[in-house]
Write an enzyme that holds these catalytic residues in place. Structure first.
Site, short mmCIF file in Angstrom:
data_model
loop_
_atom_site.label_atom_id
_atom_site.label_comp_id
_atom_site.label_asym_id
_atom_site.label_seq_id
_atom_site.Cartn_x
_atom_site.Cartn_y
_atom_site.Cartn_z
N ARG A 280 0.80 -1.23 0.00
CA ARG A 280 0.00 0.00 0.00
C ARG A 280 0.83 1.27 0.00
O ARG A 280 0.38 2.30 -0.49
CB ARG A 280 -0.91 0.03 1.25
CG ARG A 280 -1.80 -1.16 1.46
CD ARG A 280 -2.86 -1.34 0.43
NE ARG A 280 -3.82 -0.27 0.30
CZ ARG A 280 -4.85 -0.08 1.10
NH1 ARG A 280 -5.04 -0.86 2.14
NH2 ARG A 280 -5.70 0.90 0.90
N GLN B 41 0.76 2.73 -6.40
CA GLN B 41 -0.49 3.45 -6.08
C GLN B 41 -1.55 3.30 -7.17
O GLN B 41 -2.73 3.12 -6.88
CB GLN B 41 -0.21 4.93 -5.87
CG GLN B 41 -0.02 5.25 -4.41
CD GLN B 41 0.22 6.72 -4.16
OE1 GLN B 41 -0.39 7.56 -4.79
NE2 GLN B 41 1.14 7.00 -3.25
N ASP C 159 -3.55 0.10 -6.82
CA ASP C 159 -4.09 -0.21 -5.50
C ASP C 159 -5.62 -0.39 -5.53
O ASP C 159 -6.40 0.54 -5.29
CB ASP C 159 -3.69 0.91 -4.52
CG ASP C 159 -4.02 0.57 -3.09
OD1 ASP C 159 -4.78 -0.39 -2.85
OD2 ASP C 159 -3.53 1.28 -2.19
N SER D 190 -7.65 0.46 -2.34
CA SER D 190 -7.98 1.88 -2.17
C SER D 190 -9.13 2.29 -3.08
O SER D 190 -10.07 2.96 -2.63
CB SER D 190 -6.78 2.77 -2.51
OG SER D 190 -5.89 2.77 -1.44
N TYR E 202 -1.06 1.02 8.58
CA TYR E 202 -2.27 0.46 9.20
C TYR E 202 -2.24 0.70 10.71
O TYR E 202 -1.22 1.06 11.28
CB TYR E 202 -2.33 -1.04 8.95
CG TYR E 202 -2.60 -1.41 7.51
CD1 TYR E 202 -3.87 -1.24 6.96
CD2 TYR E 202 -1.60 -1.93 6.71
CE1 TYR E 202 -4.13 -1.58 5.65
CE2 TYR E 202 -1.85 -2.28 5.39
CZ TYR E 202 -3.12 -2.11 4.86
OH TYR E 202 -3.37 -2.45 3.57
P1 NAD Z 1 -8.14 -0.12 6.92
O1 NAD Z 1 -9.27 -0.49 6.03
O2 NAD Z 1 -7.17 -1.16 7.34
O3 NAD Z 1 -8.72 0.54 8.26
C1 NAD Z 1 -9.56 1.69 8.20
C2 NAD Z 1 -9.18 2.63 9.32
O4 NAD Z 1 -9.56 2.09 10.57
C3 NAD Z 1 -7.69 2.92 9.44
O5 NAD Z 1 -7.46 4.30 9.25
C4 NAD Z 1 -7.34 2.46 10.86
O6 NAD Z 1 -6.36 3.29 11.47
C5 NAD Z 1 -8.67 2.57 11.55
N1 NAD Z 1 -8.76 1.81 12.80
C6 NAD Z 1 -8.29 0.56 13.09
N2 NAD Z 1 -8.57 0.22 14.36
C7 NAD Z 1 -9.27 1.26 14.90
C8 NAD Z 1 -9.85 1.50 16.17
N3 NAD Z 1 -9.76 0.61 17.17
N4 NAD Z 1 -10.48 2.67 16.37
C9 NAD Z 1 -10.58 3.59 15.37
N5 NAD Z 1 -10.05 3.43 14.14
C10 NAD Z 1 -9.39 2.27 13.92
O7 NAD Z 1 -7.33 1.09 6.30
P2 NAD Z 1 -7.15 1.52 4.78
O8 NAD Z 1 -8.22 2.41 4.35
O9 NAD Z 1 -6.88 0.30 4.00
O10 NAD Z 1 -5.83 2.38 4.87
C11 NAD Z 1 -4.71 1.85 5.52
C12 NAD Z 1 -3.52 2.74 5.39
O11 NAD Z 1 -2.97 2.64 4.10
C13 NAD Z 1 -3.78 4.20 5.62
O12 NAD Z 1 -2.71 4.73 6.33
C14 NAD Z 1 -3.81 4.76 4.24
O13 NAD Z 1 -3.49 6.14 4.23
C15 NAD Z 1 -2.71 3.94 3.64
N6 NAD Z 1 -2.74 3.97 2.22
C16 NAD Z 1 -1.64 4.44 1.62
C17 NAD Z 1 -1.61 4.51 0.27
C18 NAD Z 1 -0.41 5.01 -0.40
O14 NAD Z 1 0.42 5.65 0.18
N7 NAD Z 1 -0.26 4.69 -1.64
C19 NAD Z 1 -2.68 4.08 -0.47
C20 NAD Z 1 -3.79 3.58 0.19
C21 NAD Z 1 -3.80 3.52 1.54
#
Ligand code: NAD
Length: 385
Positions: free
Chosen positions: A121, A127, A130, A133, A228
């Site tokens: 990710r 990206q 992904d 996303s 994460y």
């Molecule tokens: P995810 O689906 O794994 O989780 C969704 C959200 O739930 C996360 O923000 C997580 O911090 C939150 N969460 C987990 N436990 C929790 C709790 N107990 N209470 C409250 N919130 C809680 O996350 P995602 O949408 O797949 O994204 C994961 C990460 O990947 C993020 O940091 C996102 O910015 C990153 N990301 C980066 C890129 C990139 O740089 N290319 C692309 C996509 C996602």
């Protein structure tokens, strides 16, 4: 190289792995594209449009007989696994960590399985590939629309000759990709939005979209690896639930999106918290699955209306409810991914490449991806609840 696009057969799945717009680049790179008859039907894409874009429409049998690479959205079912041939490649959201046994079967058939949900990710060159996303983005948008449709009042502030409607108070729990899109969509509809996440870096992101970030005194930052969240300790979880209850009771709509990779989603909205909400409030649990969800009372793919008149929705495949838009994004990601692998018209699997190493799950009769291999070891199977 022949790329075969299958018709999805999973219940309620209406997406398709490639759309006509995506074919030009693939054909330009030397690939031939085969479409299983009716593959785009669920997304309102007739076979004719694929043919006009240069693809050949074929029967299911012909597709499995002739394709070198089979592309799909959902993991293959028993019938598909049966149809796959030795040395064929299958690419899709295969969920190897949820269904490692399927990977073992594919390895047994000497099929190369490549899973799009394993794309790194945080790698910037990945990206554009992904899929998690792009599909979470669709999910966050649809969750808000679903909540708005189920909520018996307005989202925006409205001043009319018949009186004034107060704006809805919306709380988004979990500010990852889906949560950010949910904030943006709820704001566009005019709601007052609050948001919370255990990763403190999300504060600025939520605020930039017009949400008020909730800071809990009881839980410190819980950022884990790869962007994460880490799993909270039982004490942290209990304190978090207690403090969140105070915020939840004042909300008209709550949308939960919190996930921790490879774990049961954290419980964020307890039955007690729901009791404290006003009649007519709506909750959408985006994390719900057979493993459980963020909301104690949610039931996957069912609508629960509590005795206190709170509606709880738990859709498990929101992207499939917007099939044309979701397929367009999926196809864009998949095309970027395929082009990354395509060298001189053939699929080049280079284990030294970071994206390949992360996503190739089975190869030459073996489960090669470390995380899936671990799950298939006898000790891991016994330890699994
Ligand atoms: P995810 O689906 O794994 O989780 C969704 C959200 O739930 C996360 O923000 C997580 O911090 C939150 N969460 C987990 N436990 C929790 C709790 N107990 N209470 C409250 N919130 C809680 O996350 P995602 O949408 O797949 O994204 C994961 C990460 O990947 C993020 O940091 C996102 O910015 C990153 N990301 C980066 C890129 C990139 O740089 N290319 C692309 C996509 C996602």
């Amino acid at each position: 190289m022949k790329i075969g696009v299958v018709k999805e057969r999973a219940p309620a799945e209406r997406r398709v792995a490639l759309v006509p717009d995506a074919l030009k680049q693939l054909i330009g790179a030397g690939a031939e594209v085969l479409i299983e008859k009716g593959a785009g039907e669920g997304a309102a894409i007739p076979d004719r449009l694929y043919e006009e874009a240069g693809a050949k429409v074929v029967s299911t049998d012909d597709l499995y007989r002739t394709a070198d690479v089979v592309v799909r959205v959902q993991k293959p079912d028993g019938r598909d696994v049966e149809a796959l041939r030795e040395d064929q490649v299958v690419i899709g959201l295969l969920q190897p960590l949820i269904d490692p046994q399927l990977m073992s079967k594919l390895a047994g058939k000497k099929v190369t399985a490549i899973s799009l949900d394993a794309i790194p990710r945080t790698l910037s060159r990945a990206q554009s590939m992904d899929v998690l996303s792009s599909q979470a983005n669709v999910g966050g948008y649809r969750a808000v629309l679903m909540a708005a449709a189920a909520y018996g009042r307005y989202f925006p502030l409205l001043t009319t000759a018949a009186g004034t409607a107060r704006p809805a108070n919306v709380l988004i729990l979990g500010i990852g990709v889906a949560g950010l899109q949910a904030i943006a969509t709820a704001r566009r509809l005019g709601a007052i939005v609050k948001a919370y996440d255990v990763r403190s870096e999300t504060k600025e992101q939520a605020e930039s979209l017009g949400a008020q970030f909730i800071v809990l005194k009881s839980v410190a930052d819980a950022a884990g690896e790869g962007g994460y969240a880490r799993q909270l300790t039982p004490e942290e979880q209990a304190a978090q639930q207690q403090e969140l209850n105070g915020h939840i009771s004042g909300m008209d709509v709550v949308i939960t999106t919190a996930q921790v990779p490879g774990r049961r989603p954290p419980l964020l909205v307890t039955a007690d918290a729901v009791k404290g909400m006003k009649p007519g409030s709506v909750i959408v649990d985006m994390a719900a699955s057979a493993l459980g969800g963020n909301v104690e009372l949610s039931k996957p793919d069912e609508t629960v209306v509590t005795d206190s008149d709170v509606t709880i929705l738990a859709p498990t495949n929101l992207p499939a409810t917007m099939p044309a838009g979701a397929s367009q994004f999926y196809a864009r990601n998949l095309t970027a991914f395929l082009l990354h692998f395509l060298k001189d018209g053939a699929l080049n699997v280079d284990p030294e490449d970071e994206i390949t190493a992360a996503t190739v799950i089975t190869r030459a009769g073996e489960v090669v991806q470390e995380a899936t291999r671990k799950l298939l070891q006898p000790a891991a199977t016994e330890a699994k609840p």
